[in-house]
Design a protein around this motif. Structure first.
Motif, PDB file in Angstrom:
ATOM      1  N   GLU A  48      -8.765 -25.894  57.826  1.00  0.00           N
ATOM      2  CA  GLU A  48      -8.708 -27.314  58.173  1.00  0.00           C
ATOM      3  C   GLU A  48      -9.187 -28.185  57.019  1.00  0.00           C
ATOM      4  N   VAL A  49     -10.172 -27.707  56.260  1.00  0.00           N
ATOM      5  CA  VAL A  49     -10.632 -28.439  55.075  1.00  0.00           C
ATOM      6  C   VAL A  49      -9.471 -28.636  54.095  1.00  0.00           C
ATOM      7  N   ALA A  50      -8.702 -27.568  53.861  1.00  0.00           N
ATOM      8  CA  ALA A  50      -7.564 -27.656  52.947  1.00  0.00           C
ATOM      9  C   ALA A  50      -6.472 -28.567  53.507  1.00  0.00           C
ATOM     10  N   GLU A  51      -6.206 -28.440  54.813  1.00  0.00           N
ATOM     11  CA  GLU A  51      -5.161 -29.265  55.432  1.00  0.00           C
ATOM     12  C   GLU A  51      -5.529 -30.739  55.397  1.00  0.00           C
ATOM     13  N   ARG A  52      -6.793 -31.057  55.690  1.00  0.00           N
ATOM     14  CA  ARG A  52      -7.221 -32.455  55.659  1.00  0.00           C
ATOM     15  C   ARG A  52      -7.192 -33.014  54.235  1.00  0.00           C
ATOM     16  N   CYS A  53      -7.493 -32.148  53.270  1.00  0.00           N
ATOM     17  CA  CYS A  53      -7.409 -32.563  51.872  1.00  0.00           C
ATOM     18  C   CYS A  53      -5.970 -32.957  51.528  1.00  0.00           C
ATOM     19  N   ALA A  54      -5.021 -32.161  52.012  1.00  0.00           N
ATOM     20  CA  ALA A  54      -3.610 -32.465  51.782  1.00  0.00           C
ATOM     21  C   ALA A  54      -3.190 -33.735  52.519  1.00  0.00           C
ATOM     22  N   ILE A 230       0.377 -32.137  44.480  1.00  0.00           N
ATOM     23  CA  ILE A 230      -0.883 -31.399  44.622  1.00  0.00           C
ATOM     24  C   ILE A 230      -1.209 -31.112  46.089  1.00  0.00           C
ATOM     25  N   PRO A 231      -1.100 -32.091  47.012  1.00  0.00           N
ATOM     26  CA  PRO A 231      -1.311 -31.770  48.433  1.00  0.00           C
ATOM     27  C   PRO A 231      -0.387 -30.688  48.959  1.00  0.00           C
ATOM     28  N   CYS A 232       0.834 -30.633  48.444  1.00  0.00           N
ATOM     29  CA  CYS A 232       1.759 -29.573  48.861  1.00  0.00           C
ATOM     30  C   CYS A 232       1.213 -28.206  48.455  1.00  0.00           C
TER      31      CYS A 232
END
Length: 551
Positions: A48-54, A230-232
């Motif tokens: 979720e940390v990575a997904e929210r970052c994206a 980058i988010p991708c």
């Protein structure tokens, strides 16, 4: 199910090692020692940390992209973003339905992640393709290398809504799946689940804060292609991390009967029991007054879900206020003097990082100091009730929008004093630090209201509908965004007809302060309504562990 308020969190678990309601990755009954707990939860929090970052890497600065490369007006761009945000936070209702009915949370997360990656990839492509709305495309010699402006916008918005659709499956399922890793019937794991929601929000806000600062800088100073690309890449890493923890997870066993069909049938039975007793629907109904015979027909699920609606409805204005930080707050900041340390200029969207800073700083204080301190007096494991937590955040959000109105009055006065009313491109000689307090107050409000709603709606639904419960919380933000979009459109038309729009493209001639005062009035009404509903509708006991009317 009533919670024993005298439980000692350090006592060893008295529950059996094997659990019948959960299975492991091989379909066998899950065991406490080899599955679930914080080991699995940290994998899921990382995802979720990575997904929210994206997500925040693209969403936080969209107002700049729409009013810049896509050449949209301020009011139009804000309304479009609020609509998109509303759709993105309403679609989890569909994702939760699919997960809780057919696919299960794990498979829904995997499929949604793949769709997420596709949407972000298309968004990156759309930002790289030049459009006739760009200045370098106005030259007739470059027309053959540029796409039609309307086609470019269509590709952009299609990609953006594909991301929203993917988030609809990802968002409710990941958090519900993470909470599933703690057994509510186990004393120690129950305490851990209370902390899970706090640290969950800590993680996503930390990543969101980093994303807002770094991605807004990349997008404003390097390029939108890299800023969306980058988010991708981050989302690809998120999927790989999630798959890495597959063998450690506990998987909730789907019921043979579709839970939505069962709940729908119980609603019909409940309505029939009301009709047979001559109940009138003109006022609040005390569903706890039904007899045992009625309860046999009208299930606990139907009554419990009905209890959620008043709280859900009174939280909607908070969703309206929540939508302003990524739209008008950002446009407001874009007019100020944002230079620090010489020639370094802070991107206006980067100020949203102060919301994350407030959350990151306050959650450890809340979880490690405030909760243990208040627990001594209230004898409630979470320190204060869920409704007390939500109400406190509402009060803080009201204060935040009042501060925003006062800062905007100061900004307009400064612009007038320096003769900048007709010079929107000249920075107003007013430091960006003036806006920091409203961001910090919103961050503190989120710690109370957002986390409170997450725990409340997860806790107060049946086990089989946990994803739906979290989708209810997200729908508060979604409907709030729709309300915000509607208010902006209506106020823009009315104020324009009477002279000058409150949301003029030249913010030095606009009146965002009027809009903020209007929102402050709505927020005060919301807080009053929340208290009234809580006090006089006395919802009683839901499916979870909390007595909801002791605030």
């Amino acid at each position: 199910m009533e919670l024993n308020l005298d439980l000692d969190p350090i006592l060893p678990s008295s529950q059996p090692e094997s659990m019948t309601e959960f299975v492991n990755s091989r379909g066998q009954p899950a065991t406490r020692s080899t599955t679930g707990g914080w080991t699995s939860a940290l994998f899921i929090i990382g995802v979720e940390v990575a997904e929210r970052c994206a997500y925040y890497g693209i969403s936080s600065n969209l107002i700049t992209y729409l009013t810049g490369p896509l050449s949209e007006g301020t009011a139009t761009a804000a309304a479009a973003l609020n609509t998109w945000s509303g759709v993105a936070t309403m679609l989890p209702l569909l994702g939760a339905f699919i997960a809780d009915s057919w696919l299960g949370r794990y498979r829904t997360i995997v499929f949604a992640s793949l769709l997420y990656i596709m949407g972000l990839g298309m968004l990156t492509i759309s930002s790289i393709i030049p459009s006739t709305s760009n200045s370098h495309c106005n030259d007739s010699t470059n027309q053959k290398n540029c796409t039609n402006a309307s086609s470019h916008k269509a590709l952009f918005f299609f990609s953006l809504y594909l991301v929203a659709f993917a988030q609809g499956g990802h968002k409710p399922c990941v958090q519900a799946f993470g909470a599933d890793q703690f057994d509510q019937s186990d004393p120690r794991e129950r305490i851990s689940k209370n902390s899970f929601f706090n640290w969950w929000y800590f993680g996503i806000c930390a990543s969101g804060g980093v994303a807002v600062v770094t991605m807004s800088y990349v997008q404003d100073n390097i390029g939108w292609g890299l800023g969306f690309g980058i988010p991708c890449g981050i989302m690809i890493l998120a999927l790989l991390l999630f798959l890495l923890g597959t063998r450690t997870y506990r998987y909730f066993v789907l019921e043979e009967e579709n839970p939505f069909i069962r709940v729908g049938r119980s609603f019909v039975a409940l309505a029939r029991s009301w009709k047979s007793k001559g109940f009138c629907v003109r006022g609040p109904v005390d569903v706890n007054s039904l007899s045992d015979e009625d309860n046999a027909d009208a299930s606990v699920e139907a009554k419990g879900l009905l209890r959620l609606f008043p709280i859900w409805a009174t939280c909607l204005i908070y969703g309206v206020l929540f939508a302003q930080s990524s739209t008008f707050f950002t446009k407001q900041a874009s007019t100020l003097d944002r230079k620090i340390s010489g020639n370094v200029e802070v991107p206006p969207a980067a100020l949203q990082v102060f919301i994350s800073v407030a959350i990151i700083c306050f959650i450890p204080i809340y979880d490690k100091l405030l909760v243990p301190f208040t627990r001594k007096f209230t004898q409630i494991p979470s320190g204060i009730t869920m409704l007390q937590r939500i109400g406190t955040g509402m009060a803080l959000s009201l204060l935040a929008v009042v501060v925003a109105a006062l800062v905007e009055i100061k900004r307009l006065k400064t612009a007038k004093e320096y003769g900048l009313v007709d010079k929107p491109k000249v920075p107003v000689p007013m430091s960006l630090w003036w806006m920091v307090p409203q961001y910090l107050l919103f961050g503190m409000a989120d710690v109370f209201t957002i986390v409170g709603m997450q725990e409340f709606f997860y806790d107060q639904v049946p086990d089989a509908l946990r994803s739906l419960g979290l989708a209810f919380y997200l729908s508060v933000l979604g409907v709030g965004s729709f309300i915000s979009s509607f208010l902006i459109s209506v106020i823009d038309k009315i104020s324009s007809a009477k002279g000058k729009s409150w949301f003029s493209n030249n913010l030095n001639q606009a009146h965002l302060d009027y809009f903020y005062w209007f929102l402050a009035g709505l927020s005060a009404f919301e807080l009053f309504s929340f208290y009234i509903f809580r006090k006089y509708m006395c919802i009683g006991k839901g499916f979870g562990s909390m007595q909801m009317c002791n605030m």
